[in-house]
Structures are given as C-alpha cells and as structure tokens.
Design an enzyme around this catalytic site. Structure first.
Site, PDB file in Angstrom:
ATOM      1  N   ASP A 116       0.845  -1.186   0.000  1.00 42.11           N
ATOM      2  CA  ASP A 116       0.000   0.000   0.000  1.00 42.11           C
ATOM      3  C   ASP A 116       0.893   1.253   0.000  1.00 42.11           C
ATOM      4  OD1 ASP A 116      -2.913   1.019   0.343  1.00 42.11           O
ATOM      5  OD2 ASP A 116      -1.906   1.981   2.021  1.00 42.11           O
ATOM      6  N   HIS A 313      -7.028  -6.305  -1.653  1.00 41.14           N
ATOM      7  CA  HIS A 313      -5.938  -5.411  -1.243  1.00 41.14           C
ATOM      8  C   HIS A 313      -5.185  -5.934  -0.027  1.00 41.14           C
ATOM      9  CE1 HIS A 313      -3.837  -1.604  -0.912  1.00 41.14           C
ATOM     10  NE2 HIS A 313      -4.206  -1.497   0.352  1.00 41.14           N
TER      11      HIS A 313
END
Length: 343
Positions: A116, A313
């Site tokens: 991220d 994610h």
C-alpha cells in the site's frame, strides 16, 4: 523455527523505538535463530501498522533474515508531526534510510519491502537511496512515475480518471479524522476496513465513497482480523492522541508536496531507474490498486519479477502463505541462492 503468524505482543520478536531524524519511530524487530543473511525492512500502508506483516515476519526470520518493521509516521507509537512536509515520500524515504543504517551501518545494504503506501515508500527509497537497497519488492503498489507537475486529485477524478482513488478525496478531508475517534469508533472502523459486513451484506468502505458512516454500527466481525487482533489494532491506534487518525490520514494530504519534491527531478534527472533486483506482487481482486495500474512499469527496471496472487488489497494476510512463497523464491534468486537451504 515457528513460522506461524505473529500474535499481538508475540515473544518471538522485540518491540523497540529509535530516534530517527528528530522523531521517535517504534518498530518490530525479528532476529533469525542462526546466522544472519541480510536485513529486511518492511513498510506498511494505510490503515495498517507493522503488525500487518504478521504472516511475513516469522517466515523471513526462518530464512535467516533480520527483520525490521517500523510503525510508520503517524501510527501506533511512532510520532505524528503536525508538519505535513514530514509525511512526503522523499522525507519518509530519508527516515527509512536512517533507520536502516542504524542496523546495517553507513555502507551496509538492506532488502526493502512495502505494501500500500509502504509500496510507494519503498520505490522512492530505492530511487533516492539506491546504494542502500540490495533488492526491493512491493505488494499491491505499482511504481508511480515522478511527478512533472501537480494536478489536484479532485480535477483528475472530475475528468473521469483514477476513479479507484476517489475514496482519497474523503480521506484527505476532515470527516474521517473528526468522526473516527475513541476506541468504540476505532473498533467499528477496523471491522469495516478489514472486510466486516452488515446484516444485509453492507460494506463499511468502498473505493468510490470511502468510509460509509451510516453502516459502521451494523458491521460484524471482520474475516481478516480475529478478536484478539482487532483489539490490538484498537489499542495500538489509541496510543496516538486524539484525533487518532490525523497522522495516518496525513499521508493522503501530501499530493502537492510530493509533486513539488519531484518536479525538478522529473525534468532534469536523475531518471527513475532501478538497477537492483525488484519484485512486484499484484493482487487480482484489489479495487484500490488494480493490477492494470502496473502497465508500463517494467521499462524502469533492469531486473523486475512480476507475480500475482488471488486476493483483495489485504493480500499480506488473505494470501499470506502464497505471498511468502513468491517473496521467498524471488529472494533466493535475487541473493544468488542464499536462502536455498531454508526454502
């Protein structure tokens, strides 16, 4: 050694702090049981913390690596400066470099990994400090070219582009910081962020709208955090003075500052080029950072390995074993077979 995921306050690792460029950084330190191969520095993203690498830290230790996983600026026991310029990728890269050198010395090297926002950090750290980085990998986060100019995200989204980043318009504003305060709200927030759903399947977060405040109190247990882990996230975030999310959300408020840092380099060099071995691990179901975003990044690398895992994610936990396998095989190749015995 035991390679099961870390538990909160796990005795297999140490929890330490250091002064880094005038700021206190907290971090997890994992030491191998036998001879040390290299030092790996792991950089988390939002809204995570060093504990987000709980599947990877014991595995890398078992391969013979010393592992340093900092809680990044604004998070969980690390300072949260008021000055936004401290949160730029260039400034945080300097923090990571100084933290790393405290373990490997001025002339030593590290393996650097990110997820991220941490992925954005490691690509920039490898660019600004190439002599420090022996090999670099990112999970989910592709390389973003140097910013030759500043364009407000509002204008980009209004033009119909980068709609997967629309949630960032909410995050950089005042609402999430103001409304997610105190342990009860943090608990609801983390249930939503890590996959919890309402009774009718309602999501508490989306890339189109951000946090869905109207359903937070309905969200059930998250599939990606057990009860003990959920409470650990809440307790660690509560270490920051209210508003607890100010520091983490500051990362979304640096777009213009990051562009200003990079404009001259984008025009006059040095070019964005990576000579060290690199790995990019995409997640097939990542709505925030879909694999298609990585198109064209190969041109910036001398030696880029690509992989993809079947995950959202939150690949580090959702596909922890597969991510570990990919990283381990790549490390063995990047370090000329150094990890082969452990693999």
């Amino acid at each position: 050694m035991d390679t099961s995921k870390l538990k909160p306050n796990d005795p297999r690792v140490k929890y330490e702090t250091k002064q880094i460029r005038g700021k206190t950084y907290s971090y997890i330190l994992g030491e191998p049981q036998g001879p040390k191969l290299e030092t790996v520095v792991l950089v988390h993203g939002w809204p995570d913390m060093a504990f987000g690498w709980r599947h990877q830290i014991p595995y890398l230790m078992s391969l013979g690596f010393q592992v340093v996983a900092p809680n990044m600026l604004g998070y969980a026991g690390t300072d949260a400066p008021r000055d936004l310029s401290q949160f730029t990728l260039k400034s945080v890269s300097a923090d990571i470099a100084e933290l790393a050198r405290s373990f490997v010395g001025q002339d030593g090297q590290i393996v650097l990994g990110g997820h991220d926002w941490g992925g954005a950090v490691v690509w920039r750290t490898a660019y600004y400090h190439p002599e420090l980085v022996k090999a670099v990998f990112s999970v989910c986060t592709p390389l973003h070219p140097l910013s030759a100019e500043y364009k407000p995200l509002e204008d980009i989204v209004a033009a119909g582009h980068m709609l997967n980043f629309k949630y960032q318009l909410q995050l950089k504003g005042p609402d999430v910081e103001a409304r997610i305060q105190g342990k009860d709200m943090l608990r609801r927030f983390f249930r939503a962020m890590f996959g919890g759903r309402g009774p009718n399947g309602e999501a508490g977060f989306s890339t189109s709208d951000g946090v869905h405040f109207d359903v937070l109190d309905k969200i059930g247990a998250p599939p990606l955090l057990d009860e003990q882990e959920l409470e650990y996230y809440v307790e660690q975030y509560a270490l920051q003075e209210a508003p607890e999310l100010r520091g983490p959300l500051n990362w979304y408020r640096t777009r213009e500052l990051n562009a200003k840092d990079e404009m001259d380099r984008a025009k006059n060099g040095p070019p964005l080029r990576f000579e060290m071995p690199a790995l990019f691990v995409a997640a097939s179901k990542d709505n925030a950072l879909p694999p298609a975003m990585s198109k064209g990044m190969d041109a910036f690398y001398k030696d880029l390995t690509r992989a993809e895992v079947d995950a959202t994610h939150w690949a580090l936990t959702q596909a922890g074993d597969e991510v570990n396998r990919v990283i381990g095989e790549w490390l063995n190749k990047a370090l000329n077979g150094a990890t082969k015995a452990a693999l």
